[in-house]
Design an enzyme around this catalytic site. Structure first.
Site, PDB file in Angstrom:
ATOM      1  N   ASN A  15      74.809 -29.656  43.793  1.00 49.19           N
ATOM      2  CA  ASN A  15      74.707 -29.600  42.339  1.00 49.19           C
ATOM      3  C   ASN A  15      75.791 -28.639  41.851  1.00 49.19           C
ATOM      4  OD1 ASN A  15      74.012 -29.225  39.674  1.00 49.19           O
ATOM      5  ND2 ASN A  15      72.081 -28.155  40.093  1.00 49.19           N
ATOM      6  N   LYS A  17      76.718 -28.029  38.884  1.00 48.68           N
ATOM      7  CA  LYS A  17      76.395 -27.375  37.598  1.00 48.68           C
ATOM      8  C   LYS A  17      77.614 -27.412  36.672  1.00 48.68           C
ATOM      9  CE  LYS A  17      72.953 -24.687  40.006  1.00 48.68           C
ATOM     10  NZ  LYS A  17      72.102 -23.510  40.054  1.00 48.68           N
ATOM     11  N   HIS A 103      65.920 -29.908  36.024  1.00 51.58           N
ATOM     12  CA  HIS A 103      66.380 -28.671  36.672  1.00 51.58           C
ATOM     13  C   HIS A 103      65.907 -27.472  35.847  1.00 51.58           C
ATOM     14  CE1 HIS A 103      68.967 -25.521  38.220  1.00 51.58           C
ATOM     15  NE2 HIS A 103      69.131 -26.280  39.291  1.00 51.58           N
ATOM     16  N   GLU A 105      67.346 -24.936  34.942  1.00 50.28           N
ATOM     17  CA  GLU A 105      68.308 -24.502  33.921  1.00 50.28           C
ATOM     18  C   GLU A 105      68.236 -25.393  32.688  1.00 50.28           C
ATOM     19  OE1 GLU A 105      71.657 -24.414  36.581  1.00 50.28           O
ATOM     20  OE2 GLU A 105      70.686 -22.754  37.639  1.00 50.28           O
ATOM     21  N   GLU A 173      62.403 -26.183  43.700  1.00 49.60           N
ATOM     22  CA  GLU A 173      63.364 -25.101  43.509  1.00 49.60           C
ATOM     23  C   GLU A 173      62.684 -23.929  42.815  1.00 49.60           C
ATOM     24  OE1 GLU A 173      67.652 -26.720  43.550  1.00 49.60           O
ATOM     25  OE2 GLU A 173      66.942 -26.801  41.493  1.00 49.60           O
ATOM     26  N   GLY A 179      70.408 -19.208  42.819  1.00 51.32           N
ATOM     27  CA  GLY A 179      71.583 -18.385  42.537  1.00 51.32           C
ATOM     28  C   GLY A 179      71.369 -16.904  42.790  1.00 51.32           C
ATOM     29  N   SER A 218      69.399 -21.043  46.776  1.00 51.07           N
ATOM     30  CA  SER A 218      70.131 -20.183  47.717  1.00 51.07           C
ATOM     31  C   SER A 218      70.209 -20.744  49.133  1.00 51.07           C
ATOM     32  CB  SER A 218      69.534 -18.766  47.733  1.00 51.07           C
ATOM     33  OG  SER A 218      69.684 -18.154  46.462  1.00 51.07           O
TER      34      SER A 218
END
Ligand code: PGA
Length: 257
Positions: A15, A17, A103, A105, A173, A179, A218
């Site tokens: 991904n 992003k 996701h 985000e 996730e 991250g 991660s």
């Protein structure tokens, strides 16, 4: 359960992003070429989901290769007055075979609730794309002992009825692992993946048994093998470490062992 899990073909999906100008396509080419030079079967499906600006070019360079191309998000409508949005049909037309929906985000940064994620997953299916549906708890929710409850609720609300193993992938996730360089313990991952598998089987029967459940957050070359050894982990959704072909390929190679 372990028997069923082993029969599922894994997927390692990158991904990207909001990262990557045209020059970054060189990394996708390197992945494509390494897959071509490697064993006939790398033991896993391999996909990169670039920003939409790179989608068509990446699909072109990956055509006929072992590298699959996906997208990061879609609108739920097919077309219309939605300035700045991209439909699942447009992604398919540009060469995507899958799209990430829900996701964290998007859930966090754009207020996307489960019902929106479900509409997007339905749109993916309508367009003939595989929906990669993300779920995961925040650190506060995990500390409050709510991880399984939150993930169960997201799963129930985000997956559309009639989802099949061929068109739906779940990605667990944990928000606090994305991250951050921090990953859950194998026990924590296994507990959530096991609960997801049970929920999928209950709702979708044999299709749910066969659906892929990815871990994301991660994932790195150094921890990939340990994560892939966990029951009901059928691959990974990789953010930061997917931007460099060497790191991404090292994660893919963790499945060969
Ligand atoms: P990360 O991101 O690998 O950089 O933690 C994973 C994701 O958000 O899909």
């Amino acid at each position: 359960m372990a028997e069923a899990a082993r029969s599922i073909r894994p997927l390692v999906a990158g991904n990207w992003k909001m990262n990557g100008l045209k020059a970054q396509l060189a990394e996708a080419m390197a992945v494509r070429d390494a897959l071509a030079a490697g064993p006939a079967d790398p033991g896993t499906d391999v996909m990169i989901c670039p920003p939409v600006t790179l989608l068509a070019a990446m699909a072109e360079l990956a055509a006929g290769s072992k590298l699959q191309v996906g997208a990061e998000d879609c609108h739920w409508e097919m077309s219309g007055a939605f300035t700045g949005d991209i439909s699942a049909e447009m992604l398919k037309d540009a060469g995507a075979r899958a799209v990430i929906v829900g996701h964290s985000e998007r859930r966090g940064g754009h207020g996307e609730r489960d019902c929106i994620v479900q509409r997007k997953a339905k749109a993916a299916h309508r367009a003939g794309l595989t929906a990669i549906v993300c779920v995961g708890e925040t650190l506060g929710e995990r500390r409050a002992g709510l991880a399984l409850e939150v993930v169960g609720r997201q799963l129930a609300g985000s997956l559309p009825d009639g989802a099949r193993a061929a068109d739906t992938i779940v990605a667990y996730e944990p928000v606090w692992a994305i991250g951050t360089g921090v990953t859950p313990t194998s026990g924590e991952v296994g507990e959530v993946h096991g609960a997801i598998r049970r929920a999928l089987s209950q709702r979708f029967g044999a299709e749910g048994e066969a659906m892929r459940i990815l871990y994301g957050g991660s994932v790195k070359p150094a921890n990939a093998a340990e994560i892939f050894a966990i029951n009901d982990v059928d691959g990974a959704l990789v953010g930061g470490a997917s931007l460099k072909a060497t790191d991404f390929l090292a994660i893919v190679a963790a499945y060969a062992h």
